[in-house]
Design a protein around this motif. Structure first.
Motif, PDB file in Angstrom:
ATOM      1  N   VAL A  77       0.898  -1.247  -0.080  1.00  0.00           N
ATOM      2  CA  VAL A  77      -0.108  -0.014  -0.086  1.00  0.00           C
ATOM      3  C   VAL A  77       0.937   1.478  -0.062  1.00  0.00           C
ATOM      4  O   VAL A  77       1.855   1.271   0.753  1.00  0.00           O
ATOM      5  N   GLN A  78       0.635   2.145  -0.934  1.00  0.00           N
ATOM      6  CA  GLN A  78       1.341   3.511  -0.858  1.00  0.00           C
ATOM      7  C   GLN A  78       1.200   4.081   0.148  1.00  0.00           C
ATOM      8  O   GLN A  78       0.110   4.618   0.544  1.00  0.00           O
ATOM      9  N   PRO A  79       2.220   4.596   0.939  1.00  0.00           N
ATOM     10  CA  PRO A  79       2.053   5.468   2.134  1.00  0.00           C
ATOM     11  C   PRO A  79       1.391   6.871   1.637  1.00  0.00           C
ATOM     12  O   PRO A  79       1.772   7.179   0.649  1.00  0.00           O
ATOM     13  N   PRO A  80       0.985   7.646   2.586  1.00  0.00           N
ATOM     14  CA  PRO A  80       0.227   8.778   2.102  1.00  0.00           C
ATOM     15  C   PRO A  80       1.509   9.800   1.579  1.00  0.00           C
ATOM     16  O   PRO A  80       2.526   9.773   2.123  1.00  0.00           O
ATOM     17  N   ARG A  81       0.898  10.402   0.507  1.00  0.00           N
ATOM     18  CA  ARG A  81       2.020  11.626  -0.091  1.00  0.00           C
ATOM     19  C   ARG A  81       2.414  12.487   1.021  1.00  0.00           C
ATOM     20  O   ARG A  81       3.642  13.077   0.890  1.00  0.00           O
ATOM     21  N   ALA A  82       1.754  12.939   1.884  1.00  0.00           N
ATOM     22  CA  ALA A  82       2.040  14.027   2.761  1.00  0.00           C
ATOM     23  C   ALA A  82       3.138  13.564   3.576  1.00  0.00           C
ATOM     24  O   ALA A  82       4.100  14.129   3.927  1.00  0.00           O
ATOM     25  N   LEU A  83       3.252  12.271   4.045  1.00  0.00           N
ATOM     26  CA  LEU A  83       3.969  11.432   4.784  1.00  0.00           C
ATOM     27  C   LEU A  83       5.513  11.498   4.004  1.00  0.00           C
ATOM     28  O   LEU A  83       6.642  11.680   4.432  1.00  0.00           O
ATOM     29  N   VAL A  84       5.191  11.057   2.959  1.00  0.00           N
ATOM     30  CA  VAL A  84       6.639  11.006   1.982  1.00  0.00           C
ATOM     31  C   VAL A  84       7.300  12.396   1.806  1.00  0.00           C
ATOM     32  O   VAL A  84       8.577  12.527   1.866  1.00  0.00           O
ATOM     33  N   ALA A  85       6.462  13.501   1.533  1.00  0.00           N
ATOM     34  CA  ALA A  85       6.792  14.823   1.452  1.00  0.00           C
ATOM     35  C   ALA A  85       7.549  15.381   2.664  1.00  0.00           C
ATOM     36  O   ALA A  85       8.802  15.943   2.687  1.00  0.00           O
ATOM     37  N   ALA A  86       7.188  14.902   3.976  1.00  0.00           N
ATOM     38  CA  ALA A  86       7.294  15.255   5.170  1.00  0.00           C
ATOM     39  C   ALA A  86       8.719  14.762   5.284  1.00  0.00           C
ATOM     40  O   ALA A  86       9.902  15.212   5.764  1.00  0.00           O
ATOM     41  N   CYS A  87       8.937  13.339   4.959  1.00  0.00           N
ATOM     42  CA  CYS A  87      10.301  12.618   5.383  1.00  0.00           C
ATOM     43  C   CYS A  87      11.364  13.265   4.253  1.00  0.00           C
ATOM     44  O   CYS A  87      12.503  13.542   4.600  1.00  0.00           O
ATOM     45  N   GLU A  88      10.949  13.372   3.030  1.00  0.00           N
ATOM     46  CA  GLU A  88      12.020  13.837   2.210  1.00  0.00           C
ATOM     47  C   GLU A  88      12.297  15.123   2.376  1.00  0.00           C
ATOM     48  O   GLU A  88      13.463  15.474   2.163  1.00  0.00           O
ATOM     49  N   ALA A  89      11.596  16.057   2.946  1.00  0.00           N
ATOM     50  CA  ALA A  89      11.963  17.526   3.485  1.00  0.00           C
ATOM     51  C   ALA A  89      12.943  17.252   4.529  1.00  0.00           C
ATOM     52  O   ALA A  89      14.010  18.349   4.852  1.00  0.00           O
ATOM     53  N   ARG A  90      13.054  16.233   5.400  1.00  0.00           N
ATOM     54  CA  ARG A  90      14.113  16.076   6.238  1.00  0.00           C
ATOM     55  C   ARG A  90      15.365  15.205   5.710  1.00  0.00           C
ATOM     56  O   ARG A  90      16.304  14.585   6.222  1.00  0.00           O
ATOM     57  N   GLY A  91      15.271  15.048   4.392  1.00  0.00           N
ATOM     58  CA  GLY A  91      16.528  14.048   3.797  1.00  0.00           C
ATOM     59  C   GLY A  91      16.116  12.753   3.916  1.00  0.00           C
ATOM     60  O   GLY A  91      17.177  11.910   3.701  1.00  0.00           O
ATOM     61  N   ILE A  92      14.978  12.062   4.275  1.00  0.00           N
ATOM     62  CA  ILE A  92      14.941  10.820   4.472  1.00  0.00           C
ATOM     63  C   ILE A  92      13.925  10.366   3.465  1.00  0.00           C
ATOM     64  O   ILE A  92      12.840  10.725   3.380  1.00  0.00           O
ATOM     65  N   GLY A  93      14.294   9.388   2.588  1.00  0.00           N
ATOM     66  CA  GLY A  93      13.468   8.468   1.839  1.00  0.00           C
ATOM     67  C   GLY A  93      12.652   7.511   2.381  1.00  0.00           C
ATOM     68  O   GLY A  93      12.583   7.105   3.417  1.00  0.00           O
ATOM     69  N   ILE A  94      11.560   6.966   1.681  1.00  0.00           N
ATOM     70  CA  ILE A  94      10.479   5.929   2.266  1.00  0.00           C
ATOM     71  C   ILE A  94      10.761   4.802   1.257  1.00  0.00           C
ATOM     72  O   ILE A  94      10.368   5.283  -0.063  1.00  0.00           O
ATOM     73  N   GLU A  95      10.701   3.677   1.703  1.00  0.00           N
ATOM     74  CA  GLU A  95      10.509   2.468   0.820  1.00  0.00           C
ATOM     75  C   GLU A  95       9.534   1.627   1.418  1.00  0.00           C
ATOM     76  O   GLU A  95       9.519   1.074   2.397  1.00  0.00           O
ATOM     77  N   ALA A  96       8.339   1.382   0.654  1.00  0.00           N
ATOM     78  CA  ALA A  96       7.127   0.866   1.104  1.00  0.00           C
ATOM     79  C   ALA A  96       7.319  -0.343   0.313  1.00  0.00           C
ATOM     80  O   ALA A  96       7.580  -0.769  -0.876  1.00  0.00           O
ATOM     81  N   MET A  97       6.628  -1.572   0.803  1.00  0.00           N
ATOM     82  CA  MET A  97       6.763  -3.023   0.626  1.00  0.00           C
ATOM     83  C   MET A  97       5.655  -3.786   1.563  1.00  0.00           C
ATOM     84  O   MET A  97       5.406  -3.295   2.530  1.00  0.00           O
TER      85      MET A  97
END
Length: 123
Positions: A77-97
């Motif tokens: 399930v893809q995580p919420p886009r707002a979460l991905v954006a908030a993590c990327e703003a901190r320089g942290i990527g997300i890998e979902a599986m």
């Protein structure tokens, strides 16, 4: 299923799946927050409402994790886009599986010495 501990890896490793949860040493976790330093039981919100606050213990890791593994349950399930954006703003990527794949990836990546964190929903 049993996953053997890789030699030379520090910190908690998921050793397998048992009784509907993740086995780490002698403990079973239904849902899990895990870093190279610790593993904690987790009461996750529904995946569609997952936000930065629910992942605060992972984001407090020092230094920050290279990226977050998100085990989204029995299927991807893809995580919420707002979460991905908030993590990327901190320089942290997300890998979902799916969660079982994320648990296996945890062991491989930690064996490589990667500084990561994971949030694993029940499988």
């Amino acid at each position: 299923m049993r996953i053997d501990r890789a030699p030379g890896v520090d910190g908690p490793l998921i050793r397998g799946f048992a009784r509907g949860g993740y086995r780490i040493d002698d403990n079973i976790y239904t849902a899990l927050l895990i870093t190279p330093q610790r593993a904690d039981s987790w009461a996750p919100p529904p995946i569609e409402t997952l936000d930065i606050a629910a992942l605060a213990p992972l984001l407090a890791l020092d230094p920050s994790p290279e990226f977050l593994l998100i085990g989204t349950g029995p299927g991807l399930v893809q995580p919420p886009r707002a979460l991905v954006a908030a993590c990327e703003a901190r320089g942290i990527g997300i890998e979902a599986m799916d969660s079982r794949a994320a648990a296996r990836a945890w062991g491989v990546l930690r064996h490589e010495g990667r500084w990561i964190a994971a949030a694993l929903y029940p499988f």
